[in-house]
Design a protein around this motif. Structure first.
Motif, short mmCIF file in Angstrom:
data_model
loop_
_atom_site.label_atom_id
_atom_site.label_comp_id
_atom_site.label_asym_id
_atom_site.label_seq_id
_atom_site.Cartn_x
_atom_site.Cartn_y
_atom_site.Cartn_z
N PHE A 127 4.24 -14.58 8.22
CA PHE A 127 3.76 -14.05 6.94
C PHE A 127 4.90 -13.29 6.27
O PHE A 127 5.41 -12.32 6.84
N ALA A 128 5.30 -13.77 5.08
CA ALA A 128 6.49 -13.19 4.44
C ALA A 128 6.11 -12.45 3.16
O ALA A 128 5.89 -13.07 2.12
N MET A 129 6.06 -11.13 3.27
CA MET A 129 5.69 -10.33 2.11
C MET A 129 6.77 -9.28 1.80
O MET A 129 7.22 -9.13 0.68
N THR A 130 7.23 -8.56 2.83
CA THR A 130 8.13 -7.43 2.61
C THR A 130 9.53 -7.89 2.24
O THR A 130 10.05 -8.83 2.82
N HIS A 134 12.94 -3.74 -1.85
CA HIS A 134 11.86 -2.95 -2.43
C HIS A 134 11.05 -2.24 -1.34
O HIS A 134 10.97 -2.74 -0.22
N ALA A 135 10.45 -1.11 -1.73
CA ALA A 135 9.63 -0.36 -0.77
C ALA A 135 8.39 -1.17 -0.43
O ALA A 135 7.54 -1.43 -1.29
N GLY A 136 8.29 -1.56 0.84
CA GLY A 136 7.14 -2.34 1.28
C GLY A 136 5.84 -1.56 1.15
O GLY A 136 4.76 -2.15 1.08
N SER A 137 5.94 -0.23 1.11
CA SER A 137 4.73 0.60 0.99
C SER A 137 4.06 0.39 -0.36
O SER A 137 2.89 0.72 -0.53
N PHE A 161 11.61 -8.71 7.90
CA PHE A 161 10.51 -8.35 8.81
C PHE A 161 9.42 -9.42 8.79
O PHE A 161 8.24 -9.13 8.88
N SER A 163 7.75 -11.41 10.79
CA SER A 163 7.60 -11.44 12.25
C SER A 163 7.35 -12.86 12.75
O SER A 163 6.56 -13.61 12.15
N HIS A 219 11.70 -10.57 14.64
CA HIS A 219 11.39 -10.31 13.22
C HIS A 219 12.60 -10.82 12.43
O HIS A 219 13.73 -10.42 12.72
N ILE A 374 4.85 2.33 11.05
CA ILE A 374 5.44 1.85 9.78
C ILE A 374 4.70 0.64 9.21
O ILE A 374 4.38 0.59 8.02
N TYR A 375 4.41 -0.37 10.08
CA TYR A 375 3.77 -1.58 9.51
C TYR A 375 2.28 -1.38 9.29
O TYR A 375 1.72 -0.39 9.74
N PRO A 378 2.54 2.46 6.18
CA PRO A 378 3.03 3.63 6.93
C PRO A 378 1.93 4.68 7.06
O PRO A 378 1.06 4.79 6.19
N GLU A 380 1.77 7.73 6.57
CA GLU A 380 1.65 8.71 5.48
C GLU A 380 0.76 8.18 4.36
O GLU A 380 0.00 8.92 3.74
N VAL A 381 0.86 6.86 4.12
CA VAL A 381 0.04 6.26 3.06
C VAL A 381 -1.44 6.34 3.45
O VAL A 381 -2.31 6.68 2.65
C1 LIG Z 1 7.58 -4.27 13.63
C2 LIG Z 1 7.31 -4.63 12.20
C3 LIG Z 1 6.75 -5.85 11.90
C4 LIG Z 1 6.56 -6.22 10.57
N1 LIG Z 1 6.05 -7.47 10.29
C5 LIG Z 1 5.94 -7.86 9.00
C6 LIG Z 1 5.53 -9.20 8.68
O1 LIG Z 1 5.26 -10.02 9.56
N2 LIG Z 1 5.52 -9.56 7.37
C7 LIG Z 1 5.84 -8.71 6.37
O2 LIG Z 1 5.79 -9.10 5.21
N3 LIG Z 1 6.22 -7.44 6.64
C8 LIG Z 1 6.28 -7.00 7.91
N4 LIG Z 1 6.71 -5.73 8.21
C9 LIG Z 1 7.13 -4.84 7.12
C10 LIG Z 1 6.18 -3.69 6.88
O3 LIG Z 1 5.02 -4.15 6.25
C11 LIG Z 1 6.95 -2.64 6.05
O4 LIG Z 1 7.99 -2.13 6.87
C12 LIG Z 1 6.05 -1.53 5.56
O5 LIG Z 1 5.18 -1.98 4.56
C13 LIG Z 1 6.87 -0.35 5.01
O6 LIG Z 1 7.75 -0.79 4.03
P1 LIG Z 1 9.30 -0.39 4.11
O7 LIG Z 1 9.81 -0.72 5.45
O8 LIG Z 1 9.96 -1.01 2.95
O9 LIG Z 1 9.31 1.19 4.00
P2 LIG Z 1 9.29 2.03 2.64
O10 LIG Z 1 8.22 1.50 1.74
O11 LIG Z 1 10.66 2.12 2.12
O12 LIG Z 1 8.81 3.44 3.17
C14 LIG Z 1 9.65 4.27 3.97
C15 LIG Z 1 8.91 5.50 4.42
O13 LIG Z 1 8.53 6.25 3.30
C16 LIG Z 1 7.34 6.96 3.56
N5 LIG Z 1 6.34 6.64 2.52
C17 LIG Z 1 6.15 5.48 1.92
N6 LIG Z 1 5.13 5.57 1.04
C18 LIG Z 1 4.71 6.83 1.08
C19 LIG Z 1 3.68 7.56 0.41
N7 LIG Z 1 2.87 6.98 -0.50
N8 LIG Z 1 3.52 8.87 0.72
C20 LIG Z 1 4.32 9.48 1.63
N9 LIG Z 1 5.30 8.84 2.29
C21 LIG Z 1 5.49 7.55 2.03
C22 LIG Z 1 6.85 6.51 4.94
O14 LIG Z 1 7.21 7.45 5.90
C23 LIG Z 1 7.60 5.23 5.15
O15 LIG Z 1 7.79 4.92 6.54
C24 LIG Z 1 6.89 -5.32 9.52
C25 LIG Z 1 7.45 -4.08 9.84
C26 LIG Z 1 7.67 -3.73 11.15
C27 LIG Z 1 8.29 -2.40 11.44
#
Ligand SMILES: Cc1cc2nc3c(=O)[nH]c(=O)nc-3n(C[C@H](O)[C@H](O)[C@H](O)COP(=O)(O)OP(=O)(O)OC[C@H]3O[C@@H](n4cnc5c(N)ncnc54)[C@H](O)[C@@H]3O)c2cc1C
Length: 396
Positions: A127-130, A134-137, A161, A163, A219, A374-375, A378, A380-381
């Motif tokens: 599944f490819a979304m992140t 860009h901030a995956g959050s 990521f 996976s 990943h 994180i996944y 996160p 915090e969200v």
């Molecule tokens: C082991 C693993 C497997 C994964 N598998 C997949 C997959 O199969 N497919 C896929 O598409 N993605 C996958 N992901 C990606 C995952 O969905 C993202 O890492 C996640 O959505 C966070 O996005 P980011 O890494 O860009 O962190 P960012 O969005 O940059 O966030 C960084 C940090 O900021 C803080 N933060 C963010 N938002 C807020 C808020 N609103 N309030 C306060 N603090 C905040 C949190 O502490 C967060 O950890 C995977 C990640 C991991 C670690």
């Protein structure tokens, strides 16, 4: 309260299978080469089918056991005690989420061509979304596009990521198809891309704390450059990507949380065994130290609380739907991932130097389960979701 006759009958059978066949393979497949162990793991999958234990989450009509979400949660806890458990029974992420999604929203053609082989365990998916840029959050913020030209979508984008992309046959990619839609949640779609399509490239397996992993246990960073797929590969409606993502995530969090509880159970067992056998002086074991006893008691209580919270949430999702259980889903996500971190860390501490070696599974979990906070959003969200909801109800 959450026990059913079906789960009570199944759980010991899964436990026995794990102990007899899966745990002996762990050390080699986890710290050695996963790929080299694929034939042995495929043989176990065949055995699981023979024994009627394969794909427990699927309806009986699709070769599964037709378990409710609460029943599957209990099975998932047992499978979670081994990093290979869900894989052997073909109910591992991200395949399970893709199966659930395609079951509900994919066309008969996509179901026949991709979902059925996935259900039978003949292929894997991802599944490819992140995206790294860009901030995956905040997933609405993405650059990957799918532009329609005649009967095809042309996909361009960069993801990471993703996976288990290594060795997978297809991915479901989230891409912007309707950039001018007023509602930002109506701009993206989910599209199935076979991974032998020209223009798709797996750039690398990302090294996670020194471990690149391989195949299912990895990943990837991937790219799509003018990658063309037929429009018939769209899942659901154009612009419905985020709506579908929500459907995918509700039960998905139950699956993850119960898997984490399984890890906690195993780590607590290891912690206790080590504390009993390790002598500080002849006749004086670690288990006699109050600090260690505190860690054991705290871990046991936190695991029990986590299990009840998750099963209660699963029950609520089944009764009232994922939307009604939104607060509960957020609660379990951050609560259980935090318990997981604490229990693994305590188990490592009790093992001393041995705890950070690759002679036990603790270091694998310490490396790879750190991502749990994180996944799937996160922590915090999820805390913000819960707090806002509580504050809203206070304000009336
Ligand atoms: C082991 C693993 C497997 C994964 N598998 C997949 C997959 O199969 N497919 C896929 O598409 N993605 C996958 N992901 C990606 C995952 O969905 C993202 O890492 C996640 O959505 C966070 O996005 P980011 O890494 O860009 O962190 P960012 O969005 O940059 O966030 C960084 C940090 O900021 C803080 N933060 C963010 N938002 C807020 C808020 N609103 N309030 C306060 N603090 C905040 C949190 O502490 C967060 O950890 C995977 C990640 C991991 C670690």
């Amino acid at each position: 309260m959450f026990e059913s006759d079906k789960a009570l009958e199944l759980v010991p059978r899964y436990r026995e299978f794990l102990e007899k066949y899966i745990i002996p393979l762990e050390q080699g497949a986890i710290y050695g080469s996963f790929k080299a162990h694929l034939p042995a793991l495929q043989a176990l999958r065949a055995k699981a089918k023979e024994m009627g234990l394969f794909t427990p989450h699927l309806p009986v009509s699709h070769g599964g056991l037709g378990l409710s979400l609460v029943e599957f949660a209990s099975v998932s806890e047992v499978l979670g005690t081994s990093p290979l458990g869900h894989y052997v029974f073909n109910c591992n992420a991200p395949d399970i989420g893709n199966m659930e999604l395609m079951h509900q929203f994919a066309s008969p053609y996509l179901q026949q061509t991709y979902l059925r082989p996935l259900e039978r365990g003949e292929i894997r998916s991802c599944f490819a979304m992140t995206e790294p840029e860009h901030a995956g959050s905040n997933p609405v913020h993405m650059s990957t596009t799918a532009v329609r030209e005649g009967d095809e979508y042309i996909i361009n984008g960069h993801k990471w990521f993703t996976s288990s992309a290594d060795g997978a046959s297809f991915t479901i990619v989230m891409a912007v198809t309707n950039p001018s839609a007023e509602n930002q949640y109506a701009r993206a779609s989910m599209i199935l891309v076979p991974l032998d399509t020209p223009g798709y490239r797996r750039i690398r397996n990302i090294s996670i704390m020194g471990d690149e992993g391989e195949d299912y246990l990895s990943h990837s960073e991937v790219e799509f450059v003018n990658c063309r797929v037929p429009v018939s590969h769209l899942i659901g409606e154009e612009g419905s990507g985020f709506q579908l993502a929500q459907v995918r995530l509700g039960p998905g969090r139950i699956h993850h949380c119960m898997r984490w509880i399984g890890i906690c159970e195993r780590a607590l067992g290891m912690m206790c065994d080590r504390a009993i056998e390790r002598e500080l002086n002849p006749g004086h074991s670690l288990a006699m130290q109050q600090t260690i006893q505190n860690w054991i008691a705290e871990s046991a209580a936190e695991i029990k609380a986590s299990r009840l919270l998750v099963l209660n949430t699963a029950h609520k999702i089944e009764k009232d739907g994922a939307k009604a259980a939104k607060e509960d889903i957020s609660t379990i996500k951050f609560f259980v991932s935090d318990v997981l971190m604490k229990v693994i860390d305590r188990a490592i501490q009790v093992h001393g130097g041995l705890g950070i070696t690759d002679d036990t599974l603790l270091s694998f979990w310490y490396r790879h389960e750190r991502g749990a906070r994180i996944y799937d959003g996160p922590d915090e969200v999820h805390k913000t979701v819960l707090a806002k909801s509580i504050l809203k109800s206070r304000r009336g």
